[in-house]
Write an enzyme that holds these catalytic residues in place. Sequence first.
Site, PDB file in Angstrom:
ATOM      1  CG  ASN A  94       1.408   3.501  -5.818  1.00  0.00           C
ATOM      2  OD1 ASN A  94       2.088   4.551  -5.713  1.00  0.00           O
ATOM      3  ND2 ASN A  94       1.752   2.204  -6.084  1.00  0.00           N
ATOM      4  NE  ARG A 140     -11.631 -13.804 -12.461  1.00  0.00           N
ATOM      5  CZ  ARG A 140     -10.428 -13.270 -11.819  1.00  0.00           C
ATOM      6  NH1 ARG A 140     -10.166 -12.186 -11.090  1.00  0.00           N
ATOM      7  NH2 ARG A 140      -9.379 -14.101 -11.872  1.00  0.00           N
ATOM      8  CD  GLU A 193       4.521   2.287  -9.205  1.00  0.00           C
ATOM      9  OE1 GLU A 193       3.266   1.726  -8.536  1.00  0.00           O
ATOM     10  OE2 GLU A 193       5.133   1.568  -9.459  1.00  0.00           O
ATOM     11  CG  LEU A 247     -11.606  -5.204 -10.790  1.00  0.00           C
ATOM     12  CD1 LEU A 247     -11.567  -3.682 -10.609  1.00  0.00           C
ATOM     13  CD2 LEU A 247     -12.335  -5.748  -9.555  1.00  0.00           C
ATOM     14  CG  HIS A 264       0.673  -1.041 -15.624  1.00  0.00           C
ATOM     15  ND1 HIS A 264       0.201  -2.347 -15.310  1.00  0.00           N
ATOM     16  CD2 HIS A 264       1.526  -1.167 -16.673  1.00  0.00           C
ATOM     17  CE1 HIS A 264       1.264  -3.382 -16.053  1.00  0.00           C
ATOM     18  NE2 HIS A 264       1.798  -2.497 -16.838  1.00  0.00           N
ATOM     19  CG  MET A 313      -1.546  -7.573  -7.048  1.00  0.00           C
ATOM     20  SD  MET A 313      -1.141  -6.339  -8.232  1.00  0.00           S
ATOM     21  CE  MET A 313       0.111  -7.517  -9.103  1.00  0.00           C
ATOM     22  N   GLY A 363       0.872  -1.306  -0.015  1.00  0.00           N
ATOM     23  CA  GLY A 363       0.032   0.167  -0.094  1.00  0.00           C
ATOM     24  C   GLY A 363       0.600   1.220  -0.101  1.00  0.00           C
TER      25      GLY A 363
END
Length: 197
Positions: A16, A68, A177, A96, A112, A93, A14
């Site tokens: 980011n 899912r 990032e 979706l 990304h 990760m 985490g």
Amino acid sequence: MNRVLAAVLISGGGSNMDALLGAAADPDYPADIRLVISNRPEAGGLAKARSRGIEAVAIDHRPFGANREAFEAALQELLAARGIGFIALAGFMRILTPGFVGLWRGRMINIHPSLLPRFKGLDTHARALAAGAKEHGCTVHWVTPELDGGAIIAQARVPVMPDDDARTLAARVLAEENSLYPMALAGAVRSLAAAAP
Ligand code: GRF
């Protein structure tokens, strides 16, 4: 200013997410990040969020198995219950489904670790090195059903050094990032407000 209520979805450390939470602590930041969700209960990012006083919930994807849609229904139930209007994926990760992505089209972004459209998917740093890339970096983009395929919002570039390995290159990209994402999320949310009828 009415700030959009946002959630950050994570799977790991985490860093980011932490950068986003730091930026959103400023009341003038256009997103009010109210919720962090991890698909992995052991994600280190959960503790980071809680130390900042932000609700952090683990919804373990494993009990849902290959279903899912059922996992995403649990995500959606919590997001709706908290009145979330924008999602930032940050080291999340799980793939979706088009259904979930469609529900959040235009309200979900991702970071990304490559200069898209190069190196979509995993292991981007090793692949950049193997390709002899002289430059690498990271991209914030809108999420669409195509993996890492949505319109680009912002990018940051780093040089590839002759003695780089995947670890050293990843560390250089991650630092970028962490500084790119807060600016990119603010820009994305402001573009929504500007487009609002
Ligand atoms: C980062 O390289 C991010 O781009 C990728 O996961 C890595 C770890 O991110 N998706 P974080 O430290 O968990 O934010």
